[in-house]
Design a protein around this motif. Structure first.
Motif, PDB file in Angstrom:
ATOM      1  N   LEU A   1      18.516 -22.890  -7.923  1.00 16.08           N
ATOM      2  CA  LEU A   1      19.875 -22.687  -7.439  1.00 16.08           C
ATOM      3  C   LEU A   1      20.493 -21.525  -8.205  1.00 16.08           C
ATOM      4  O   LEU A   1      20.480 -21.519  -9.435  1.00 16.08           O
ATOM      5  N   ASP A   2      21.030 -20.551  -7.467  1.00 16.65           N
ATOM      6  CA  ASP A   2      21.471 -19.335  -8.141  1.00 16.65           C
ATOM      7  C   ASP A   2      22.515 -18.606  -7.298  1.00 16.65           C
ATOM      8  O   ASP A   2      22.713 -18.916  -6.120  1.00 16.65           O
ATOM      9  N   GLU A   3      23.198 -17.641  -7.905  1.00 19.20           N
ATOM     10  CA  GLU A   3      23.937 -16.654  -7.145  1.00 19.20           C
ATOM     11  C   GLU A   3      22.893 -15.701  -6.563  1.00 19.20           C
ATOM     12  O   GLU A   3      22.130 -15.092  -7.330  1.00 19.20           O
ATOM     13  N   HIS A   4      22.863 -15.576  -5.249  1.00 19.10           N
ATOM     14  CA  HIS A   4      21.897 -14.638  -4.668  1.00 19.10           C
ATOM     15  C   HIS A   4      22.519 -13.251  -4.646  1.00 19.10           C
ATOM     16  O   HIS A   4      23.353 -12.938  -3.812  1.00 19.10           O
ATOM     17  N   TYR A   5      22.099 -12.423  -5.583  1.00  9.75           N
ATOM     18  CA  TYR A   5      22.621 -11.073  -5.689  1.00  9.75           C
ATOM     19  C   TYR A   5      22.017 -10.190  -4.598  1.00  9.75           C
ATOM     20  O   TYR A   5      20.792 -10.060  -4.491  1.00  9.75           O
ATOM     21  N   PHE A   6      22.893  -9.569  -3.816  1.00 13.75           N
ATOM     22  CA  PHE A   6      22.478  -8.518  -2.897  1.00 13.75           C
ATOM     23  C   PHE A   6      22.906  -7.195  -3.506  1.00 13.75           C
ATOM     24  O   PHE A   6      24.039  -7.051  -3.986  1.00 13.75           O
ATOM     25  N   VAL A   7      21.996  -6.239  -3.513  1.00 13.82           N
ATOM     26  CA  VAL A   7      22.210  -4.989  -4.236  1.00 13.82           C
ATOM     27  C   VAL A   7      21.902  -3.788  -3.361  1.00 13.82           C
ATOM     28  O   VAL A   7      21.198  -3.891  -2.352  1.00 13.82           O
ATOM     29  N   GLU A   8      22.452  -2.661  -3.749  1.00 11.78           N
ATOM     30  CA  GLU A   8      22.004  -1.358  -3.255  1.00 11.78           C
ATOM     31  C   GLU A   8      21.049  -0.815  -4.298  1.00 11.78           C
ATOM     32  O   GLU A   8      21.364  -0.808  -5.491  1.00 11.78           O
ATOM     33  N   CYS A   9      19.886  -0.376  -3.860  1.00 12.66           N
ATOM     34  CA  CYS A   9      18.883   0.110  -4.815  1.00 12.66           C
ATOM     35  C   CYS A   9      18.164   1.315  -4.230  1.00 12.66           C
ATOM     36  O   CYS A   9      17.743   1.293  -3.061  1.00 12.66           O
ATOM     37  N   ASP A  10      18.023   2.340  -5.034  1.00 13.21           N
ATOM     38  CA  ASP A  10      17.287   3.542  -4.629  1.00 13.21           C
ATOM     39  C   ASP A  10      15.797   3.274  -4.812  1.00 13.21           C
ATOM     40  O   ASP A  10      15.178   3.727  -5.777  1.00 13.21           O
ATOM     41  N   GLU A  11      15.232   2.522  -3.871  1.00  9.68           N
ATOM     42  CA  GLU A  11      13.858   2.041  -4.024  1.00  9.68           C
ATOM     43  C   GLU A  11      12.830   3.161  -4.111  1.00  9.68           C
ATOM     44  O   GLU A  11      11.767   2.988  -4.702  1.00  9.68           O
ATOM     45  N   SER A  12      13.140   4.319  -3.552  1.00 10.84           N
ATOM     46  CA  SER A  12      12.183   5.426  -3.580  1.00 10.84           C
ATOM     47  C   SER A  12      12.086   6.077  -4.948  1.00 10.84           C
ATOM     48  O   SER A  12      11.152   6.837  -5.215  1.00 10.84           O
TER      49      SER A  12
END
Length: 222
Positions: A150-161
């Motif tokens: 059980l957690d805060e589900h963090y949604f992020v912007e990430c420069d995956e490249s």
């Protein structure tokens, strides 16, 4: 011996619980005399960086008093630039959970992280963390076993490249990057989104995952 400076705890995150998690993560290394762990407050980061710690771990958001004074922030543009220069010159930085939250997206700090927190569901939910196959942290034997809590589900912007994703998250609300690492100038940066609650912060699989990330960022592994 490597000096670790930890800045943990804020309005929404219990300092004692985070310290317990970090002590579990680093206990084998402290027992072997490999690292020395010290804590400080966000207001002291600028002065502490002048002492050139080997690794800094930040688990605190930028907002000082989010309920009463939401615009009051501790990271000034000058501190943001100082942090980026510290890493560029060979320092090491881990942004852990809240260490990516509410910071200026255009700041030198966020540019260094190559990712930032966007939102999480209002309620804690079951989140599953998936190690990325063939993308384990160099020098480690990161388990491929998924783990959930059980957690805060963090949604992020990430420069995956421009980074290396080693961990992803999924829940009923979607999927997101959950852990990444990269070099920055002569230094190293690691980012990891779990965890918010005790069952996550003290979960054995998370402890091992965080320990592997620390080892790479601290240049204990190659």
């Amino acid at each position: 011996m490597k000096k670790v400076l930890a800045v943990v705890g804020d309005f929404y995150h219990n300092c004692d619980l985070i310290q317990q998690s970090l002590n579990d993560i680093l206990s084998p290394l402290m027992a072997e005399g490999v690292v020395q762990l010290e804590y400080c407050e966000t207001r002291l980061i600028s002065e502490s960086l002048k002492e050139k710690p080997d690794i800094v771990i930040l688990f605190a958001e930028d907002r000082v008093d989010p309920q009463n004074e939401p615009e009051l922030r501790w990271m000034t543009p000058e501190i943001s630039k100082q942090i980026a220069e510290y890493v560029d010159q060979g320092g090491a930085w881990i942004a852990w959970h809240a260490g990516m939250a509410s910071y200026d997206e255009d700041s030198e700090y966020v540019k260094m992280l190559r990712g930032f927190f966007v939102h999480h569901p209002s309620e804690n939910i079951e989140v599953t963390y998936h190690p990325v196959v063939n993308k384990s942290i160099p020098g480690t034997e990161t388990s491929s076993e998924v783990f959930s809590f059980l957690d805060e589900h963090y949604f992020v912007e990430c420069d995956e490249s421009n980074t290396n994703i080693f961990l992803r998250s999924s829940s009923q609300d979607g999927e997101a990057p959950a852990g990444w690492f990269h070099t920055y100038g002569q230094g190293r940066v690691g980012c990891i989104t779990p965890a918010h609650r005790a069952e996550g912060l003290l979960h054995p699989s998370f402890i091992l995952c965080m320990r592997d990330l620390f080892g790479w960022v601290a240049k204990l592994t190659e």
